[in-house]
Scaffold this motif. Structure first.
Motif, PDB file in Angstrom:
ATOM      1  N   HIS A  41      10.130  12.552  35.309  1.00 23.68           N
ATOM      2  CA  HIS A  41      10.753  11.467  34.532  1.00 23.68           C
ATOM      3  C   HIS A  41      11.481  11.751  33.823  1.00 23.68           C
ATOM      4  N   LEU A 183      -1.136   7.147  34.917  1.00 24.24           N
ATOM      5  CA  LEU A 183      -1.366   7.981  35.775  1.00 24.24           C
ATOM      6  C   LEU A 183       0.099   7.930  36.701  1.00 24.24           C
ATOM      7  N   SER A 205      -4.830   3.105  32.403  1.00 21.31           N
ATOM      8  CA  SER A 205      -3.507   2.678  33.115  1.00 21.31           C
ATOM      9  C   SER A 205      -3.155   1.116  33.383  1.00 21.31           C
ATOM     10  N   THR A 206      -1.956   0.985  33.307  1.00 24.29           N
ATOM     11  CA  THR A 206      -1.353  -0.506  33.510  1.00 24.29           C
ATOM     12  C   THR A 206      -1.582  -0.861  34.782  1.00 24.29           C
ATOM     13  N   SER A 207      -1.724  -0.016  35.836  1.00 23.86           N
ATOM     14  CA  SER A 207      -1.888  -0.231  37.418  1.00 23.86           C
ATOM     15  C   SER A 207      -3.185  -0.306  37.943  1.00 23.86           C
ATOM     16  N   LYS A 210      -4.592   1.810  40.890  1.00 22.19           N
ATOM     17  CA  LYS A 210      -4.622   3.130  40.800  1.00 22.19           C
ATOM     18  C   LYS A 210      -6.001   3.512  40.652  1.00 22.19           C
ATOM     19  N   ILE A 293       6.492  20.851  26.784  1.00 23.80           N
ATOM     20  CA  ILE A 293       6.080  21.764  27.866  1.00 23.80           C
ATOM     21  C   ILE A 293       5.004  23.086  27.448  1.00 23.80           C
ATOM     22  N   ARG A 338       3.680  12.752  42.430  1.00 26.95           N
ATOM     23  CA  ARG A 338       4.978  13.150  42.235  1.00 26.95           C
ATOM     24  C   ARG A 338       5.785  13.187  43.128  1.00 26.95           C
TER      25      ARG A 338
HETATM   26  P1  NAP Z   1       6.079   9.090  35.676  1.00 28.22           P
HETATM   27  O1  NAP Z   1       5.502   9.934  37.010  1.00 28.22           O
HETATM   28  O2  NAP Z   1       6.922   8.135  35.916  1.00 28.22           O
HETATM   29  O3  NAP Z   1       4.611   8.481  35.237  1.00 28.22           O
HETATM   30  C1  NAP Z   1       4.554   7.514  33.781  1.00 28.22           C
HETATM   31  C2  NAP Z   1       3.456   6.749  34.032  1.00 28.22           C
HETATM   32  O4  NAP Z   1       3.530   6.156  32.876  1.00 28.22           O
HETATM   33  C3  NAP Z   1       3.747   5.516  34.981  1.00 28.22           C
HETATM   34  O5  NAP Z   1       3.444   6.033  36.293  1.00 28.22           O
HETATM   35  C4  NAP Z   1       2.985   4.560  34.548  1.00 28.22           C
HETATM   36  O6  NAP Z   1       1.279   4.844  34.494  1.00 28.22           O
HETATM   37  C5  NAP Z   1       2.742   4.761  33.127  1.00 28.22           C
HETATM   38  N1  NAP Z   1       3.828   3.956  32.589  1.00 28.22           N
HETATM   39  C6  NAP Z   1       5.024   3.547  32.852  1.00 28.22           C
HETATM   40  N2  NAP Z   1       5.593   2.454  32.026  1.00 28.22           N
HETATM   41  C7  NAP Z   1       4.734   2.026  31.176  1.00 28.22           C
HETATM   42  C8  NAP Z   1       4.524   1.067  30.104  1.00 28.22           C
HETATM   43  N3  NAP Z   1       5.855   0.419  30.006  1.00 28.22           N
HETATM   44  N4  NAP Z   1       3.650   0.905  29.464  1.00 28.22           N
HETATM   45  C9  NAP Z   1       2.666   1.839  29.704  1.00 28.22           C
HETATM   46  N5  NAP Z   1       2.489   2.736  30.909  1.00 28.22           N
HETATM   47  C10 NAP Z   1       3.496   2.740  31.513  1.00 28.22           C
HETATM   48  O7  NAP Z   1       6.576  10.047  34.452  1.00 28.22           O
HETATM   49  P2  NAP Z   1       6.090  11.420  34.126  1.00 28.22           P
HETATM   50  O8  NAP Z   1       7.271  12.507  34.919  1.00 28.22           O
HETATM   51  O9  NAP Z   1       4.834  11.814  34.361  1.00 28.22           O
HETATM   52  O10 NAP Z   1       6.855  11.800  32.585  1.00 28.22           O
HETATM   53  C11 NAP Z   1       5.971  10.964  31.815  1.00 28.22           C
HETATM   54  C12 NAP Z   1       6.886  11.150  30.413  1.00 28.22           C
HETATM   55  O11 NAP Z   1       6.395  12.328  29.751  1.00 28.22           O
HETATM   56  C13 NAP Z   1       8.498  10.960  30.624  1.00 28.22           C
HETATM   57  O12 NAP Z   1       8.713  10.165  29.189  1.00 28.22           O
HETATM   58  C14 NAP Z   1       8.843  12.208  30.487  1.00 28.22           C
HETATM   59  O13 NAP Z   1      10.191  12.436  30.119  1.00 28.22           O
HETATM   60  C15 NAP Z   1       7.781  12.973  29.551  1.00 28.22           C
HETATM   61  N6  NAP Z   1       7.784  14.356  29.972  1.00 28.22           N
HETATM   62  C16 NAP Z   1       7.534  15.105  28.563  1.00 28.22           C
HETATM   63  C17 NAP Z   1       7.536  16.503  28.679  1.00 28.22           C
HETATM   64  C18 NAP Z   1       6.989  17.346  27.437  1.00 28.22           C
HETATM   65  O14 NAP Z   1       7.363  18.610  27.470  1.00 28.22           O
HETATM   66  N7  NAP Z   1       6.537  16.711  26.495  1.00 28.22           N
HETATM   67  C19 NAP Z   1       7.533  17.232  29.881  1.00 28.22           C
HETATM   68  C20 NAP Z   1       7.696  16.302  31.203  1.00 28.22           C
HETATM   69  C21 NAP Z   1       7.812  15.124  31.136  1.00 28.22           C
HETATM   70  P3  NAP Z   1       0.342   3.543  35.236  1.00 28.22           P
HETATM   71  O15 NAP Z   1       0.987   2.854  36.128  1.00 28.22           O
HETATM   72  O16 NAP Z   1      -0.934   4.324  35.412  1.00 28.22           O
HETATM   73  O17 NAP Z   1       0.415   2.773  33.838  1.00 28.22           O
END
Ligand code: NAP
Ligand code: ZN
Ligand code: ZN
Length: 346
Positions: A41, A183, A205-207, A210, A293, A338
């Motif tokens: 994401h 998730l 989760s919001t879904s 899942k 990370i 993913r």
């Molecule tokens: P992803 O695969 O799109 O998963 C995010 C999940 O968050 C969604 O599947 C959904 O899960 C939930 N979600 C989405 N919109 C939402 C909302 N409005 N309210 C509540 N839940 C919501 O994304 P990802 O690749 O796992 O990345 C997630 C986040 O981590 C991103 O912001 C990314 O930039 C960040 N990230 C950070 C690091 C770090 O080092 N800290 C590293 C990589 C990524 P449900 O359907 O289960 O609700």
């Protein structure tokens, strides 16, 4: 070497075919023929300029796996044919406290990100894994253990280490009660890794759709966050909450689910701030923390841990032409769990 890639021309543009130049490896560099690249994401946030700025054209991709195609004259760690990976950064200053402690992601001079960054020497832009080859200093290359299917290993290079590192740093242990919020890519890896550590895992989760997947992935419990009884039923329950959500949401509600002295760790990086009340933190001596990370040493440790525990990502393999569609689906939360680009499709 002229190398096919996909790039966004600007923050508003979809990804489209583009050609980049990759140099021949210099003395300490490894040239990698990329087989698979995960879709994070963070790629979406950066391609769309959601974190501000951005270097365009941008070739995203920081969950890279493949085989070594060539090595520089002084390379000692890898040889041609080795199965390797590259994560979110390809260089750092190597001298500051963070770099010396193997926490290169927190380099005080700034890590060189795999894309959307500039190289330390040449000041030219870095281009990521939505391409067929990359050239990286051997000290920033990981060894992918044989036991993990290569396409399912790619997401470990970002999603895997991003959730593994805080579990180690903040001390998640067997028997601890861990909640995973969201998730998606990071969330499903958090479930698998926490489970492998021996924790009791709940998915929030919001879904509601899942639920079955969450249990199949290894969760002990699933709770829909749209159901307001969830926040009553689970109040004060968790030692740790790992919040992977990519969009703004109310942290305060989740803090109430921690027990006294519990820790909520933010790894999701929404583009907008969210108001925070002191109450839920002060009343239970709770902690709100974050994590970025993980360093090279810990990323290798995570890969070896995953091989040992049979942990790999659940993926949907796509040809590169489907990447814009994959972005739309991820934004809708429709990811299981993913997307991984098959780089043979370039
Ligand atoms: P992803 O695969 O799109 O998963 C995010 C999940 O968050 C969604 O599947 C959904 O899960 C939930 N979600 C989405 N919109 C939402 C909302 N409005 N309210 C509540 N839940 C919501 O994304 P990802 O690749 O796992 O990345 C997630 C986040 O981590 C991103 O912001 C990314 O930039 C960040 N990230 C950070 C690091 C770090 O080092 N800290 C590293 C990589 C990524 P449900 O359907 O289960 O609700
Ligand atoms: Zn990522
Ligand atoms: Zn440094």
């Amino acid at each position: 070497m002229s190398t096919p890639a996909y790039a966004a021309a600007s923050a508003k543009a979809p990804l489209a075919p583009w050609t980049i130049e990759r140099r021949a490896p210099s003395a300490h560099e490894v040239q990698i023929e990329i087989r698979y690249c995960g879709v994070c994401h963070s790629d979406i946030h950066q391609v769309r300029g959601e974190w501000g700025g951005g270097i365009f054209p941008m070739v995203p991709g920081h969950e890279i796996v493949g085989h070594v195609g060539a090595v520089g004259s002084a390379v000692t760690k890898f040889k041609v044919g080795d199965t390797v990976g590259v994560g979110c950064f390809v260089d750092s200053c190597r001298e500051c406290g963070a770099c010396r402690e193997g926490e290169e992601q927190y380099c005080e001079k700034g890590m060189t990100a795999t894309y959307n960054s500039v190289e330390r020497g040449t000041r030219t832009p870095t281009y990521g894994g939505y391409s067929t080859r990359i050239v990286v200093d051997e000290n920033y290359v990981l060894r992918v253990p044989a036991g993990i299917p290569l396409d399912r290993a790619a997401p470990l290079l970002c999603a895997g280490i991003t959730v593994y590192s805080p579990m180690r740093h903040y001390g998640v242990d067997a028997g601890d009660r861990v909640a995973v919020v969201g998730l998606g890519g990071l969330g499903h890896m958090a479930v698998k890794i926490a489970r492998a550590i021996g924790a009791h895992v709940t998915v929030l989760s919001t879904s509601p759709s899942k639920r079955d997947d969450a249990l199949r992935l290894g969760a002990d419990d699933f709770a829909a966050t749209a159901d307001k009884t969830t926040f009553k039923r689970l109040a004060g329950q968790f030692d740790f909450i790992i919040d992977t959500v990519s969009a703004p949401h109310d942290y305060n509600a989740y803090l109430g689910l921690l027990r006294r002295d519990g820790t909520m760790i933010l790894v999701g990086l929404p583009d907008q701030p969210v108001p925070l009340s002191a109450g839920p933190l002060v009343m239970g001596r709770r902690r709100l923390a974050g994590s970025l990370i993980g360093g090279i040493r810990e990323t290798q440790e995570m890969l070896d841990f995953c091989a040992e525990h049979g942990v790999a990502s659940d993926i949907e393999l796509i040809p590169i032409e489907k990447v814009n569609e994959a972005y739309e689906r991820m934004i809708r939360g429709d990811v299981r769990y993913r997307f991984v680009i098959d780089c043979a499709s370039f």
